[in-house]
Structures are given as structure tokens and as C-alpha cells.
Design a protein around this motif. Sequence first.
Motif, PDB file in Angstrom:
ATOM      1  N   SER A 229     -13.135   6.540  16.188  1.00 54.41           N
ATOM      2  CA  SER A 229     -12.068   5.579  15.907  1.00 54.41           C
ATOM      3  C   SER A 229     -12.379   4.681  14.720  1.00 54.41           C
ATOM      4  N   LYS A 230     -13.589   4.804  14.150  1.00 52.31           N
ATOM      5  CA  LYS A 230     -13.957   3.908  13.056  1.00 52.31           C
ATOM      6  C   LYS A 230     -13.558   4.520  11.714  1.00 52.31           C
ATOM      7  N   LEU A 231     -12.958   3.686  10.870  1.00 50.34           N
ATOM      8  CA  LEU A 231     -12.513   4.099   9.539  1.00 50.34           C
ATOM      9  C   LEU A 231     -13.380   3.444   8.474  1.00 50.34           C
ATOM     10  N   TYR A 232     -13.613   4.184   7.395  1.00 50.34           N
ATOM     11  CA  TYR A 232     -14.396   3.683   6.274  1.00 50.34           C
ATOM     12  C   TYR A 232     -13.593   3.815   4.980  1.00 50.34           C
ATOM     13  N   LEU A 233     -13.839   2.889   4.064  1.00 53.49           N
ATOM     14  CA  LEU A 233     -13.244   2.930   2.733  1.00 53.49           C
ATOM     15  C   LEU A 233     -14.325   3.329   1.739  1.00 53.49           C
ATOM     16  N   GLY A 234     -14.029   4.326   0.917  1.00 47.12           N
ATOM     17  CA  GLY A 234     -14.987   4.796  -0.078  1.00 47.12           C
ATOM     18  C   GLY A 234     -14.333   4.986  -1.434  1.00 47.12           C
ATOM     19  N   ASP A 235     -14.964   5.840  -2.256  1.00 46.37           N
ATOM     20  CA  ASP A 235     -14.463   6.187  -3.591  1.00 46.37           C
ATOM     21  C   ASP A 235     -14.338   4.954  -4.485  1.00 46.37           C
ATOM     22  N   PHE A 236     -15.479   4.502  -5.004  1.00 49.55           N
ATOM     23  CA  PHE A 236     -15.497   3.306  -5.839  1.00 49.55           C
ATOM     24  C   PHE A 236     -15.682   3.637  -7.322  1.00 49.55           C
ATOM     25  N   GLY A 237     -15.299   4.850  -7.704  1.00 53.06           N
ATOM     26  CA  GLY A 237     -15.482   5.285  -9.081  1.00 53.06           C
ATOM     27  C   GLY A 237     -14.571   4.598 -10.080  1.00 53.06           C
ATOM     28  N   LEU A 238     -13.535   3.899  -9.605  1.00 55.13           N
ATOM     29  CA  LEU A 238     -12.634   3.160 -10.500  1.00 55.13           C
ATOM     30  C   LEU A 238     -12.634   1.666 -10.209  1.00 55.13           C
ATOM     31  N   THR A 239     -13.471   1.234  -9.284  1.00 54.13           N
ATOM     32  CA  THR A 239     -13.519  -0.181  -8.903  1.00 54.13           C
ATOM     33  C   THR A 239     -13.950  -1.046 -10.094  1.00 54.13           C
ATOM     34  N   ILE A 240     -13.314  -2.209 -10.213  1.00 52.28           N
ATOM     35  CA  ILE A 240     -13.614  -3.127 -11.317  1.00 52.28           C
ATOM     36  C   ILE A 240     -13.762  -4.550 -10.793  1.00 52.28           C
ATOM     37  N   LYS A 241     -14.351  -5.395 -11.609  1.00 49.50           N
ATOM     38  CA  LYS A 241     -14.364  -6.820 -11.319  1.00 49.50           C
ATOM     39  C   LYS A 241     -13.004  -7.396 -11.684  1.00 49.50           C
ATOM     40  N   ILE A 242     -12.534  -8.348 -10.896  1.00 50.45           N
ATOM     41  CA  ILE A 242     -11.226  -8.943 -11.132  1.00 50.45           C
ATOM     42  C   ILE A 242     -11.161  -9.518 -12.556  1.00 50.45           C
ATOM     43  N   GLY A 243     -10.035  -9.287 -13.213  1.00 51.79           N
ATOM     44  CA  GLY A 243      -9.850  -9.779 -14.565  1.00 51.79           C
ATOM     45  C   GLY A 243     -10.251  -8.794 -15.639  1.00 51.79           C
ATOM     46  N   THR A 244     -10.802  -7.634 -15.239  1.00 50.18           N
ATOM     47  CA  THR A 244     -11.198  -6.624 -16.223  1.00 50.18           C
ATOM     48  C   THR A 244      -9.965  -5.881 -16.739  1.00 50.18           C
ATOM     49  N   ALA A 245      -9.834  -5.812 -18.045  1.00 56.94           N
ATOM     50  CA  ALA A 245      -8.740  -5.041 -18.648  1.00 56.94           C
ATOM     51  C   ALA A 245      -9.140  -3.573 -18.700  1.00 56.94           C
ATOM     52  N   VAL A 246      -8.202  -2.690 -18.390  1.00 57.81           N
ATOM     53  CA  VAL A 246      -8.477  -1.256 -18.396  1.00 57.81           C
ATOM     54  C   VAL A 246      -7.486  -0.554 -19.321  1.00 57.81           C
ATOM     55  N   ARG A 247      -7.922   0.566 -19.870  1.00 55.91           N
ATOM     56  CA  ARG A 247      -7.054   1.317 -20.780  1.00 55.91           C
ATOM     57  C   ARG A 247      -5.955   2.033 -20.023  1.00 55.91           C
ATOM     58  N   ILE A 248      -6.313   2.673 -18.903  1.00 53.70           N
ATOM     59  CA  ILE A 248      -5.324   3.392 -18.099  1.00 53.70           C
ATOM     60  C   ILE A 248      -4.833   2.449 -17.006  1.00 53.70           C
ATOM     61  N   LYS A 249      -3.598   2.008 -17.115  1.00 50.77           N
ATOM     62  CA  LYS A 249      -3.046   1.041 -16.167  1.00 50.77           C
ATOM     63  C   LYS A 249      -2.579   1.707 -14.874  1.00 50.77           C
ATOM     64  N   GLU A 250      -2.005   2.888 -14.987  1.00 49.21           N
ATOM     65  CA  GLU A 250      -1.365   3.531 -13.840  1.00 49.21           C
ATOM     66  C   GLU A 250      -2.389   4.076 -12.857  1.00 49.21           C
ATOM     67  N   GLN A 251      -1.916   4.419 -11.661  1.00 47.33           N
ATOM     68  CA  GLN A 251      -2.743   4.956 -10.579  1.00 47.33           C
ATOM     69  C   GLN A 251      -2.060   6.193 -10.020  1.00 47.33           C
ATOM     70  N   ALA A 252      -2.843   7.231  -9.815  1.00 51.85           N
ATOM     71  CA  ALA A 252      -2.337   8.430  -9.146  1.00 51.85           C
ATOM     72  C   ALA A 252      -3.100   8.604  -7.827  1.00 51.85           C
ATOM     73  N   PRO A 253      -2.435   9.138  -6.780  1.00 54.69           N
ATOM     74  CA  PRO A 253      -1.027   9.508  -6.696  1.00 54.69           C
ATOM     75  C   PRO A 253      -0.112   8.297  -6.899  1.00 54.69           C
ATOM     76  N   TYR A 254       0.985   8.516  -7.597  1.00 53.22           N
ATOM     77  CA  TYR A 254       1.821   7.425  -8.048  1.00 53.22           C
ATOM     78  C   TYR A 254       2.565   6.733  -6.910  1.00 53.22           C
ATOM     79  N   TYR A 255       2.738   7.419  -5.775  1.00 56.35           N
ATOM     80  CA  TYR A 255       3.446   6.761  -4.683  1.00 56.35           C
ATOM     81  C   TYR A 255       2.568   5.733  -3.978  1.00 56.35           C
ATOM     82  N   PHE A 256       1.318   5.550  -4.425  1.00 57.83           N
ATOM     83  CA  PHE A 256       0.478   4.446  -3.965  1.00 57.83           C
ATOM     84  C   PHE A 256       0.344   3.366  -5.041  1.00 57.83           C
TER      85      PHE A 256
END
Length: 395
Positions: A229-256
Amino acid sequence: MVRQDGECPDYGEFVDSDGEGDVEDVSEPVERYSQGLYYPVCIGEVLAGRYRIEHKLGWGGYSTVWMAHDVQLRKNVALKIMIPGAKGEYEYQMQNEILQTVRDTSNLVTHQGSFLLPGHGSNHHRVLVLPLLSPSLGYRAIQLPVATRISAAKQLLVALKSLHDAGLVHRDLNEGALMWEMPLSFDEYDTATKYQWLGRPKKVFLGDYLWKRGELVQQVTTPLDLLGSKLYLGDFGLTIKIGTAVRIKEQAPYYFCAPERLHGADPSFASDMWSYMCLFAALYLGNNVFYGNGGESTAFSWVEQLGAMPNHWKGRFWRPEEVNDAWYDQTTTPDPERDLAARIARMRPDASQAERELVLSIMHKAFCYLPERRITAEQLLQDPSFRAIMDIYEC
């Protein structure tokens, strides 16, 4: 021609020519091996003199993930083999940041160690040693009891709050980032017994043209009765510090993806909260609330359920050739046959009217077009409607 090569250990099942397409259609792009991006692996191979590869767990743009047995510690682990270069190293660096700055990592997938593998030419592949968890269930999550799914939504929110409290934006929240515990320990079982539970890996020989022997392996499908029943959050390959500007703004899958990101805004805590609410909706309803490929269909799904987008966003949509001016016309209202309330009623006819109203209240607090008006993770955990839903399902 598919063949079993004598230099690849005899684990799993090589498919015949009729089954090659079944493996290839659900596996990572083969060309990424020939390009030197993915590290070729054989089932049964021992990496770093210690980790015996036993099954395939998944893959992404920057990595492949494998179930392995640590023969030194006699325990099962997951190995995330990154692509070479800065992109492959980034998640390792970000995970180290998480381990140093996040107070509560109990619902986060963080590495237990790492090592390097020599790649093609002068390249090296960073390998993260992770706890063995079930890969994302995707559409199969609907087969779990509703109470389990609602509990997962709360755990995910706690995990997200822990990141935000440390000033980190996940940036890539989607169902692929969710992993489930497997309470049954495989540590005491041999490989043959594990395959009785999980099925033997179906695989295709990658060919003689690569710098190293490897196999294309179909991802494991974890039986639902092996999940906890325990859930985990992973995949931190795109994680950033707040306020960081990024070149690619969008996120896929786009419905998220939060709508402001498709209008040129950088990722933020608020955009994470939009993505979180998409996951909350999927867990509660058993299906995604929005749809589309990031173009007109995605924008239309927002407008038909939420009404017109802010007028000052007009002219900033990332696909200008697909823009419909009606999206920003403030007289455009949600379709009463397809808005959030109608969708909740249609997808959860078993829920009482009072429960549906609570869920609608929760969704509207995050599905606000203007990021500054969205509820935060901390606020949502204390929100009366959210807590009432948790109480109904005893979470």
C-alpha cells in the motif's frame, strides 16, 4: 534474425521471429543502443562484479532500469543505468541534493549507492543503486481498490511537500514517476522462483553491430497481488531548484502539464500542484481528467472543463499554428456535459453526491489557470475537503 548467443547467460526466453514485434513495440528505441546512449545489458549478466541482472523494470529518455540481485549483500535492488554525459549525471547530483536537503525522504526513491560502467569509446554510464519497487502501474492502477488509490494520493502529496519544503520543483510529475512497494521480499528466493512470480523475461538479441553484447528485454508486469500500500515518488532527472529558468518549458505527457508552461512559464511549485491534481484525479476517477498531445486537443480539454484561459495569455501558446481565439474569450464557459462535475459523476457513479462535491472542491483549488491562485501542497494537506475525503477512505 533472433538467436541465442552463447556469450549471453541463459536467463529468460528469446522470442522467435513471430514474437520480435511484441517485444520491440513495448521496449525502448533500439537505435539508442547503437548511438551509444543506452548501455547494452544481457539478462544474467553480472555488473561491477556484484549485481546480477534478472529482469527489466523500465526505461526513460535518460536511462534504462533493471531488477538485479546484489550477490555480496544477498538482496534485490533496482539498477538505473543512465545515459553518458551531463544529462545522465544530473539525476545523481539532484538525488544527492535531495539526500542533503530534504528532511523526510521516506516516500522518495533515493539511491543507496552508485558506480560507473565503461561505455562506448571514452564514455561512462552512471548507475544508481535503488530499492526494488514495482514500476508505474499506468492504466492498471484502476484495478486497485479505491481506498488504496486514495491513500496513494495522500502519500504522493506528502512526498511532494517534502520536496517543496526543500525548495525543489519536481518538474516531471506524471504516472511514470510513481512506484509501489513490493512487501514480498525476493531476497531469499532463487532466480527460477522469482520468475514463477514475475514471468521469465522475453527478450531479443540486439545483434553483432554493437560495441557490447546486449538484449532488448520486455518490461516486467508486476502482479497486483505482489503490491503493498506504500507509494513512492521517483524520477528526479528534471528536478530543479525553485526559480531556475529552463530552456524547455513544456512537460510531457502533456495532459499532466500545467497550462502556463505551454504559455512560456518556467516550472514552479504551482505547476507541480497542477500535475499533482492530474494524478489525484486519475487515482480517484480511474482515468486521466485531461487529454491530448500538447496542442489544440489539450487546450480544448482544459477549456471545455474549466472555461476560458486568461486573456493576457493570448499570443503566448507554444504552438501558435494551432491557437483558437475562443480559448481566451472570457465569454467561453465550461461545457456542462463535460466539465469537472460531469466527469466526476460519470466516472464515479458509486460515490455519493456529497463525496463528489468534496472532490470537485479539491480539484478546483489546484485546477486554477493562474498559478498564484493555486493551493500549495502544505495547504492542501490541511484543506477540510481533502481531509474529509481521506477520512471517508480511512487514509
